[in-house]
Enzyme design. Structure first.
Site: not given
Lengths: 257, 305
Positions: B195, B71, B132
């Site tokens: 991701t 993160s 993101c």
């Protein structure tokens, strides 16, 4: 095709220092030949995904070997502690910036926990350079004391050996006559380093701290292991990489949490 | 490295299908300490925003089985600093320069592309990061909505002739819908996948390991998800696909290309072995020689049951 800084290192020695900490020796002339105190290596830890970072505890430049200390705190360190001598593992290193002792006649090495390993490397280096070195280390109790040498100032929270109290109680016993020619190098848990940096600032002594943060790559490419340092920009701070800009920082630059 | 590794992603010619994935290589400088970047097909920069960003506070990485959560939160020096200090380095590396563009609003992306278009001679493609998971606005919020993807892509299309690669999030129900929206908006390629959003909890404190609570899961564990999405999208898209997710050896590259990828991005595995692209390149060369083929011949050759 040549690659650099990524080596297969061979485990050549293993010693248990206390119930949960061991001392491992590896063969790697490239790392042993160039590492300086405060630098670290990133070592493959068996089946876990990421490598694990360890401060270098000692080098033998002639034999091409170096040591690390491993405290078992989880799956990765447990697997490393079970490595058998003769086995080869992947390793990156030496990584990060070490301590800069230049310009200081007196150096105080201080800290605790696994911080005693990089302190040991700094002690060996400074004594071989003929510098005036004082070591002051703090532990929870006598059973946790490792790598202690004659002449070290020792403190324990429990008071079952050495001076009772934190490492600050040990530092308070030192007679510092030349603050501007004295450097403090500190490796330990964050609260301990924060307290030592306050102590150093009060005495007007320059203090270098070796920071730690959860790390992924160790190579400066993932930006996971950041440390908050002071900055003139709009946020008043910036996040810099512990593995690349650190792990050693001037304590006055760090924004302590 | 032999010419058998040449591939094309639309108009962009790459000397190898291997591209360093955004966020796992910074701007390439650190990895040049490990190997010669000239072996790479391309380098995708750290995700850039108009203004510098400090990213997320606290713990940013949580290890998982066969991968990790991160993160970081788009920590980057800002696009202007990048242009002044890093763009020339990337250009001189010999690898294709892919600039990853992030933002928090429609306007941010417009500003970014307008700014970067002024330096198009040094850039081979813009990778528009609509995926993101670690920032509060923009990115994945836009990238989950096909209408928003189409609107932003067509707007950016009107601002630049640079190839636009849209990097999509796997955190959607129908990846074909978001990929088709990018194509309809005028994208030159899609990059699949960013991701997967995840969480890990410290059972002693009952707190998430990551200070941001959630993070993006990457590494070999996500590869089957990425392969499935590449294969699915390859059935409906006319534009090329850049595959990304869990690549750790040459067989993974081959697998992605069979599924439909024209090139691939490698990321998290390089956090463990920075020089991995060197080994993969050697292995791919050998694979092509042993099988007497050009690597590009693999793209989309999946034989479904």
């Amino acid at each position: 095709m040549a690659t650099r800084k990524e080596y297969k290192i061979k485990l050549i020695s293993k010693e248990l220092l206390n119930a949960d900490t061991c001392y491992l020796g590896f063969e790697c002339p490239e790392i042993a030949g160039t590492a300086v105190p405060g630098q670290f290596v990133n070592i493959s830890a068996g089946t876990v995904f990421l490598k694990r970072p360890f401060g270098i505890a000692s080098v033998d430049r002639e034999k091409g070997t170096f040591n690390i200390g491993v405290k078992i705190v989880g799956k990765g360190t447990e697997q490393i502690s079970k490595f058998e001598t003769g086995m080869e593992v992947d390793c990156l290193g030496p990584l990060g910036n070490g301590f800069d002792f230049e310009g200081f006649g007196n150096v105080i090495l201080t800290g605790g926990g696994t911080g005693v390993f990089p302190i040991n490397f700094a002690y060996e280096t400074l004594t071989s350079l003929g510098k005036n070195v004082t070591v002051c280390e703090g532990f929870r109790n006598a059973s946790q004391v490792i790598l202690n040498k004659p002449g070290y100032v020792l403190t324990t929270d429990a008071g079952d050996t050495g001076i009772k109290g934190t490492v600050i109680a040990g530092l308070d016993t030192l007679n510092i006559t030349d603050p501007s020619g004295t450097l403090i190098c500190c490796v330990g848990p964050i609260p301990m380093m924060k307290a030592i940096s306050v102590w150093a600032e009060e005495k007007n002594i320059k203090c270098l701290v070796s920071m730690e943060q959860r790390m992924a790559c160790g190579a400066g490419i993932c930006l996971c292991c950041t440390v908050k340092v002071k900055d003139d920009g709009p946020d008043g701070f910036k996040n810099v990489r512990c593995c690349k800009e650190g792990p050693v920082f001037d304590s006055r630059e760090v924004v302590w949490q | 490295m032999s010419s058998s590794l040449n591939v094309n992603v639309g108009s962009v010619n790459l000397k190898s299908p291997l591209i360093l994935a955004s966020g796992t290589c910074n701007f390439g400088r650190e990895l040049s300490e490990y190997y010669d970047l000239n072996i790479l097909g391309g380098i995708s920069s750290k995700g850039l925003t108009i203004k510098p960003r400090n990213g997320n506070p606290g713990v940013r990485v949580a290890e998982c089985d066969s991968g990790m959560l991160n993160s970081v939160g788009l920590q980057n020096p800002g696009v202007h600093y990048f242009i002044e200090n890093d763009l020339d380095f990337m250009k001189e590396s010999g690898a294709a320069v892919i600039v990853n563009v992030a933002g928090h609003s429609f306007e941010d992306y417009v500003d970014m592309v307008t700014t970067l278009d002024l330096h198009k001679a040094k850039i081979d493609a813009l990778e528009i990061n609509l995926s993101c998971p670690n920032v509060k606005a923009g990115c994945m919020t836009i990238g989950s909505d096909p209408e928003a993807i189409k609107a932003i892509t067509s707007k950016l299309r009107s601002l630049t002739d640079l190839p636009l690669w849209i990097k999509l999030t796997p955190n959607v129900t129908d990846i074909k819908a978001t990929a088709l929206a990018a194509q309809e908006g005028g994208a030159d390629a899609v990059v699949l996948i960013n991701t997967l959003m995840g969480m890990r909890i410290d059972i002693r404190t009952r707190r998430p390991v990551l200070t941001n609570n959630t993070g993006g899961y990457s590494g070999p564990a996500v590869k089957p998800v990425a392969i499935r999405m590449v294969a699915e999208c390859n059935q409906v898209l006319d534009i090329p696909i850049v595959g990304c997710g869990g690549i750790a050896d040459y067989k993974d590259v081959v697998e992605f290309m069979i599924a439909g990828a024209s090139a691939v991005e490698i990321g998290t595995a390089c956090l463990v072995h920075p020089a991995l692209p060197v080994m993969i390149t050697e292995d791919l060369d050998k694979y092509c020689e042993d099988n007497k083929l050009q690597i590009k011949e693999l793209t989309g050759t999946l034989q479904r049951w």
